[in-house]
Write an enzyme that holds these catalytic residues in place. Structure first.
Site, PDB file in Angstrom:
ATOM      1  N   GLY A 170      62.103  23.181  67.922  1.00  0.00           N
ATOM      2  CA  GLY A 170      61.663  24.387  68.438  1.00  0.00           C
ATOM      3  C   GLY A 170      61.549  25.404  67.281  1.00  0.00           C
ATOM      4  N   ASP A 171      62.378  25.496  66.396  1.00  0.00           N
ATOM      5  CA  ASP A 171      62.385  26.309  65.178  1.00  0.00           C
ATOM      6  C   ASP A 171      60.946  25.780  64.514  1.00  0.00           C
ATOM      7  OD1 ASP A 171      64.570  27.551  65.906  1.00  0.00           O
ATOM      8  OD2 ASP A 171      65.761  26.110  64.793  1.00  0.00           O
TER       9      ASP A 171
ATOM     10  N   ASN B 248      65.685  28.152  59.937  1.00  0.00           N
ATOM     11  CA  ASN B 248      64.792  27.126  59.955  1.00  0.00           C
ATOM     12  C   ASN B 248      63.321  27.423  60.222  1.00  0.00           C
ATOM     13  OD1 ASN B 248      67.197  25.616  60.353  1.00  0.00           O
ATOM     14  ND2 ASN B 248      67.164  25.430  62.244  1.00  0.00           N
TER      15      ASN B 248
ATOM     16  N   SER C  49      64.724  19.265  57.985  1.00  0.00           N
ATOM     17  CA  SER C  49      63.745  18.247  58.443  1.00  0.00           C
ATOM     18  C   SER C  49      62.394  18.904  58.653  1.00  0.00           C
ATOM     19  CB  SER C  49      64.273  17.751  60.006  1.00  0.00           C
ATOM     20  OG  SER C  49      64.036  19.008  60.700  1.00  0.00           O
TER      21      SER C  49
ATOM     22  N   THR D  49      57.647  25.919  75.335  1.00  0.00           N
ATOM     23  CA  THR D  49      57.741  24.544  75.094  1.00  0.00           C
ATOM     24  C   THR D  49      58.638  23.674  75.635  1.00  0.00           C
ATOM     25  OG1 THR D  49      59.582  25.304  73.460  1.00  0.00           O
ATOM     26  CG2 THR D  49      57.393  25.312  72.549  1.00  0.00           C
ATOM     27  N   LEU D  50      58.250  22.189  76.071  1.00  0.00           N
ATOM     28  CA  LEU D  50      58.637  21.499  76.942  1.00  0.00           C
ATOM     29  C   LEU D  50      59.183  20.297  76.466  1.00  0.00           C
ATOM     30  CD1 LEU D  50      55.746  22.175  79.546  1.00  0.00           C
ATOM     31  CD2 LEU D  50      58.067  22.996  79.620  1.00  0.00           C
TER      32      LEU D  50
ATOM     33  N   LYS E   5      68.429  29.448  63.510  1.00  0.00           N
ATOM     34  CA  LYS E   5      67.275  29.569  64.230  1.00  0.00           C
ATOM     35  C   LYS E   5      66.166  30.199  63.053  1.00  0.00           C
ATOM     36  CE  LYS E   5      68.913  28.899  68.741  1.00  0.00           C
ATOM     37  NZ  LYS E   5      68.846  27.460  68.817  1.00  0.00           N
TER      38      LYS E   5
HETATM   39  O1  RIB Z   1      67.558  25.662  66.453  1.00  0.00           O
HETATM   40  C1  RIB Z   1      68.710  24.867  65.923  1.00  0.00           C
HETATM   41  C2  RIB Z   1      69.731  25.841  65.122  1.00  0.00           C
HETATM   42  O2  RIB Z   1      70.394  26.602  66.288  1.00  0.00           O
HETATM   43  C3  RIB Z   1      70.854  25.099  64.328  1.00  0.00           C
HETATM   44  O3  RIB Z   1      70.336  25.107  62.989  1.00  0.00           O
HETATM   45  C4  RIB Z   1      71.998  25.965  64.590  1.00  0.00           C
HETATM   46  O4  RIB Z   1      72.358  26.693  63.529  1.00  0.00           O
HETATM   47  C5  RIB Z   1      71.531  26.872  65.708  1.00  0.00           C
HETATM   48  O5  RIB Z   1      71.094  28.250  65.243  1.00  0.00           O
END
Ligand code: RIB
Length: 316
Positions: free
Chosen positions: A265-266, A42, A307, A226-227, A39
């Site tokens: 979400g990230d 990302n 992504s 977030t939904l 997370k």
């Molecule tokens: O939010 C997605 C992430 O959750 C993934 O990349 C995984 O590694 C976990 O951390």
């Protein structure tokens, strides 16, 4: 000095794409890929690709996964400052179904060793940022230390309280100027800290005034729930509207062709802090709209960190 500092996890993701998620006891075949995730990582990639000068603080093993993280950060153009651990670099096992929905198991590895001493050693960096963003895939006391340093320095603090089963305290939540749970994390926090039992599937359809009241009970600061495919709900304290005109409102999801929601979400969190750092005086709703668009775009491509689109608030 970086305008955004992200403190958190890096994982090497191992992904299997299958028509349906496996039922307990089932063996199914899926298309395998691997790539960067976690997370924290990302969110740092998203913040950087959304135009913010970004530094990522994390813990890595002395192994190929750690080298991958360092190499990718260099390639993307953000700073990565890591505590080296004797544990292996974190891993994620992810199943993605034909609708782009996922189930994730993580092996924390080095992420579990991210220490408060290391975060303390980065005090000057954190104090010089405009926004600090953290999640809960790292030890909670370490994340609390990072938020406390930022709060003391007047840096805007954003806590993505993910994953849902991570421990948290009211003290931790109070250190976040902006709290960004998804609906599952939100109901987990409500159950733990407010004693309210709400089903995650019911959150999106709750009356706005009721949802706002629940957010207010949870935390005195801004809460952004977030939904997923429904969009986002924003709830501010009356005395701190962050440039908005209403204490609560919804932002609808963007219409996109969803391929993979892993890391959406990230994407939202990284884009939100990038926008906040680039235009601190702008109305909060503008940052949320950008983050919402950014997150939607991230679902059109497979993978987690890979992504994240290259898209700044000026492009939106
Ligand atoms: O939010 C997605 C992430 O959750 C993934 O990349 C995984 O590694 C976990 O951390």
């Amino acid at each position: 000095m970086s305008s955004v500092v992200v403190a958190g996890s890096f994982n090497v993701d191992h992904v299997w794409r299958c028509d349906a998620l496996p039922a307990p006891g089932a063996t199914i075949a899926g298309r395998y890929t691997t790539g960067p995730g976690g997370k924290g990582f990302n969110q740092a990639v998203a913040a950087c690709r959304a135009g913010a000068d970004t530094t990522f603080l994390c813990a890595l093993g002395d192994d190929a996964g750690g080298a991958m993280a360092r190499g990718l950060a260099r390639q993307d153009g953000f700073a990565l400052v890591a505590e080296t651990s004797s544990e292996p670099t974190g891993t994620g096992g992810i199943y993605v179904d034909g609708h782009g929905r996922n189930t994730i198991v993580i092996g924390p590895g080095a992420n579990a060793a991210l220490s408060t001493a290391f975060i303390e050693s980065q005090r000057a960096l954190i104090s010089g940022a405009k926004v600090l963003l953290a999640q809960l895939e790292s030890p909670v006391e370490t994340i609390e230390a990072a938020l406390a340093i930022a709060r003391e320095a007047g840096v805007v603090t954003v806590l993505n309280a993910a994953p849902a089963n991570a421990p948290s305290s009211i003290g931790l939540l109070k250190l976040a100027d902006v709290l960004t749970p998804n609906e599952t994390e939100f109901v987990a926090l409500l159950g733990r800290h407010v004693g309210e039992r709400v089903e995650a599937d019911d959150v999106a359809t709750l009356d706005g005034a009721r949802l706002h009241a629940l957010c207010r009970e949870l935390c005195g600061n801004t809460v952004v729930v977030t939904l997923g495919s429904v969009g986002v709900f924003v709830s501010h304290a009356e005395e701190k509207l962050r440039g908005d005109t209403q204490p609560y409102y919804r932002v609808a999801a963007e219409a996109v062709h969803v391929v993979d929601t892993t890391g959406a979400g990230d994407a939202f969190n990284g884009a939100l802090v990038a926008s906040l750092a680039q235009a601190p005086e702008a109305a909060f709703a503008r940052h949320v709209r950008f983050a919402n668009q950014y997150a939607a775009r991230s679902t059109e491509k497979e993978g987690a960190a890979v992504s994240m689109p290259k898209m700044t608030p000026a492009d939106a």
